[in-house]
Design a protein around this motif. Sequence first.
Motif, PDB file in Angstrom:
ATOM      1  N   THR A  27       0.834  -1.201   0.000  1.00 32.61           N
ATOM      2  CA  THR A  27       0.000   0.000   0.000  1.00 32.61           C
ATOM      3  C   THR A  27       0.865   1.245   0.000  1.00 32.61           C
ATOM      4  O   THR A  27       2.050   1.205   0.321  1.00 32.61           O
ATOM      5  CB  THR A  27      -0.871   0.069   1.273  1.00 32.61           C
ATOM      6  OG1 THR A  27      -0.014   0.295   2.394  1.00 32.61           O
ATOM      7  CG2 THR A  27      -1.660  -1.194   1.487  1.00 32.61           C
ATOM      8  N   SER A  31      -3.138   4.656   3.472  1.00 25.96           N
ATOM      9  CA  SER A  31      -4.137   4.201   2.501  1.00 25.96           C
ATOM     10  C   SER A  31      -4.869   2.949   2.964  1.00 25.96           C
ATOM     11  O   SER A  31      -5.578   2.324   2.180  1.00 25.96           O
ATOM     12  CB  SER A  31      -3.470   3.939   1.144  1.00 25.96           C
ATOM     13  OG  SER A  31      -3.006   5.134   0.572  1.00 25.96           O
ATOM     14  N   GLY A  32      -4.704   2.567   4.215  1.00 24.71           N
ATOM     15  CA  GLY A  32      -5.382   1.391   4.726  1.00 24.71           C
ATOM     16  C   GLY A  32      -4.469   0.222   5.033  1.00 24.71           C
ATOM     17  O   GLY A  32      -4.925  -0.909   5.142  1.00 24.71           O
ATOM     18  N   TRP A  35      -5.261  -1.376   8.457  1.00 24.73           N
ATOM     19  CA  TRP A  35      -6.592  -1.973   8.337  1.00 24.73           C
ATOM     20  C   TRP A  35      -6.500  -3.319   7.617  1.00 24.73           C
ATOM     21  O   TRP A  35      -7.053  -4.320   8.060  1.00 24.73           O
ATOM     22  CB  TRP A  35      -7.514  -1.027   7.581  1.00 24.73           C
ATOM     23  CG  TRP A  35      -8.968  -1.160   7.927  1.00 24.73           C
ATOM     24  CD1 TRP A  35      -9.553  -2.118   8.708  1.00 24.73           C
ATOM     25  CD2 TRP A  35     -10.005  -0.287   7.514  1.00 24.73           C
ATOM     26  NE1 TRP A  35     -10.900  -1.900   8.799  1.00 24.73           N
ATOM     27  CE2 TRP A  35     -11.191  -0.783   8.080  1.00 24.73           C
ATOM     28  CE3 TRP A  35     -10.061   0.846   6.720  1.00 24.73           C
ATOM     29  CZ2 TRP A  35     -12.448  -0.177   7.860  1.00 24.73           C
ATOM     30  CZ3 TRP A  35     -11.296   1.463   6.515  1.00 24.73           C
ATOM     31  CH2 TRP A  35     -12.469   0.960   7.074  1.00 24.73           C
ATOM     32  N   VAL A 104      -3.952  -2.086  -1.491  1.00 26.58           N
ATOM     33  CA  VAL A 104      -5.048  -1.258  -1.007  1.00 26.58           C
ATOM     34  C   VAL A 104      -4.897   0.148  -1.577  1.00 26.58           C
ATOM     35  O   VAL A 104      -3.814   0.728  -1.523  1.00 26.58           O
ATOM     36  CB  VAL A 104      -5.074  -1.215   0.527  1.00 26.58           C
ATOM     37  CG1 VAL A 104      -6.324  -0.474   1.018  1.00 26.58           C
ATOM     38  CG2 VAL A 104      -5.029  -2.621   1.117  1.00 26.58           C
ATOM     39  N   ARG A 106      -6.626   4.191  -1.926  1.00 27.44           N
ATOM     40  CA  ARG A 106      -7.491   5.196  -1.299  1.00 27.44           C
ATOM     41  C   ARG A 106      -7.512   6.423  -2.193  1.00 27.44           C
ATOM     42  O   ARG A 106      -6.543   6.685  -2.920  1.00 27.44           O
ATOM     43  CB  ARG A 106      -6.931   5.560   0.088  1.00 27.44           C
ATOM     44  CG  ARG A 106      -7.806   6.484   0.910  1.00 27.44           C
ATOM     45  CD  ARG A 106      -7.159   6.768   2.259  1.00 27.44           C
ATOM     46  NE  ARG A 106      -8.042   7.546   3.118  1.00 27.44           N
ATOM     47  CZ  ARG A 106      -7.694   8.033   4.313  1.00 27.44           C
ATOM     48  NH1 ARG A 106      -6.465   7.799   4.777  1.00 27.44           N
ATOM     49  NH2 ARG A 106      -8.542   8.737   5.037  1.00 27.44           N
ATOM     50  N   HIS A 190     -10.317  -1.377  -2.270  1.00 28.07           N
ATOM     51  CA  HIS A 190     -10.535   0.064  -2.210  1.00 28.07           C
ATOM     52  C   HIS A 190     -10.937   0.461  -0.798  1.00 28.07           C
ATOM     53  O   HIS A 190     -11.847  -0.131  -0.206  1.00 28.07           O
ATOM     54  CB  HIS A 190     -11.631   0.468  -3.209  1.00 28.07           C
ATOM     55  CG  HIS A 190     -11.612   1.922  -3.573  1.00 28.07           C
ATOM     56  ND1 HIS A 190     -11.709   2.933  -2.642  1.00 28.07           N
ATOM     57  CD2 HIS A 190     -11.514   2.539  -4.783  1.00 28.07           C
ATOM     58  CE1 HIS A 190     -11.670   4.107  -3.257  1.00 28.07           C
ATOM     59  NE2 HIS A 190     -11.539   3.892  -4.552  1.00 28.07           N
ATOM     60  N   TYR A 191     -10.262   1.450  -0.262  1.00 28.08           N
ATOM     61  CA  TYR A 191     -10.543   1.947   1.089  1.00 28.08           C
ATOM     62  C   TYR A 191     -12.018   2.297   1.254  1.00 28.08           C
ATOM     63  O   TYR A 191     -12.620   2.004   2.302  1.00 28.08           O
ATOM     64  CB  TYR A 191      -9.663   3.174   1.335  1.00 28.08           C
ATOM     65  CG  TYR A 191      -9.669   3.744   2.726  1.00 28.08           C
ATOM     66  CD1 TYR A 191      -8.666   3.409   3.636  1.00 28.08           C
ATOM     67  CD2 TYR A 191     -10.647   4.647   3.128  1.00 28.08           C
ATOM     68  CE1 TYR A 191      -8.644   3.947   4.919  1.00 28.08           C
ATOM     69  CE2 TYR A 191     -10.643   5.190   4.408  1.00 28.08           C
ATOM     70  CZ  TYR A 191      -9.636   4.838   5.296  1.00 28.08           C
ATOM     71  OH  TYR A 191      -9.624   5.372   6.558  1.00 28.08           O
TER      72      TYR A 191
END
Length: 290
Positions: A27, A31-32, A35, A104, A106, A190-191
């Motif tokens: 990532t 941007s995640g 997560w 990922v 964002r 996608h975030y």
Amino acid sequence: MRYRSPDEDSARWDGFPFREGDIVISTRSKSGTTWAQMICALLVFQDPELPAPLSELSPWLDWLVLPRDDVFARLEAQPHRRFIKTHTPLDGIPRDARATYVVVARHPLDMAVSLFHQGDNLDRGRMAELLGTSVGPAPAGSPRSLHDSLIAWIERDVAPADALDSLPGVMWHLSDAWRRRNDPAVVLVHYADLVSDLGGEMRRLADRLGVEVPEERWPVLVDAAEFAQMRARADQLAPDPVGILKDRAAFFRRGGLGSGRELLSDEEFARYETRASELASTDLLAWLHR
């Protein structure tokens, strides 16, 4: 391709001993990443109570702060399915048939806003100490307001490899992944989808990774991946194994979708769209900006 910054070097991947089932989470900053790491941890262990802090379970392999041999040894000792963090684009990571690569994305404007706030939360003196460097003064005239910083970020013209968190760098990273989107070993997340349908995205990722989760386990796993729950467990989940964050809970500052757009006038946003169109394909931008 090799990517380097003051605290990262993608060459640390050279010779990495992959094994069956490895998951590489690639990532851009803010941007995640964390997560996605938490979701993978929940899918692997199927229990919100993780056996170790998230940064130990899923180390950042490229990071120069941690000795490479120590990171390799830690991963080698893990008996479970491994999930490894990187901020390196896919063209800078060895491709191995035994691994799955999760990228990922964002909205770049929202990422830039979070990056601004993250900069204020970093203990740069501690980072310099760990890297054996000195803390230099801020550049003269550097913008400090969030709005001015966002405008400067949009306008910055730099080679992607020299500044991967710049707009050119973000689009380089995502364009490379987008070209590989039909590769069964590459999963794009996608975030915004994580925000709008966390449970659905976790199930989709489990399917792509070949992970079976008993139906009765899903509610507790999805709840553990909710942003508020992760913030409440910041001491365990923040990516801070060596103490570079001023406030671990602040790392989980949740920027709303569209927070970057809200800061810009119509003219400024049109300028962003022009810059983005110069750096990425129309189909990628349609997916990224939705």
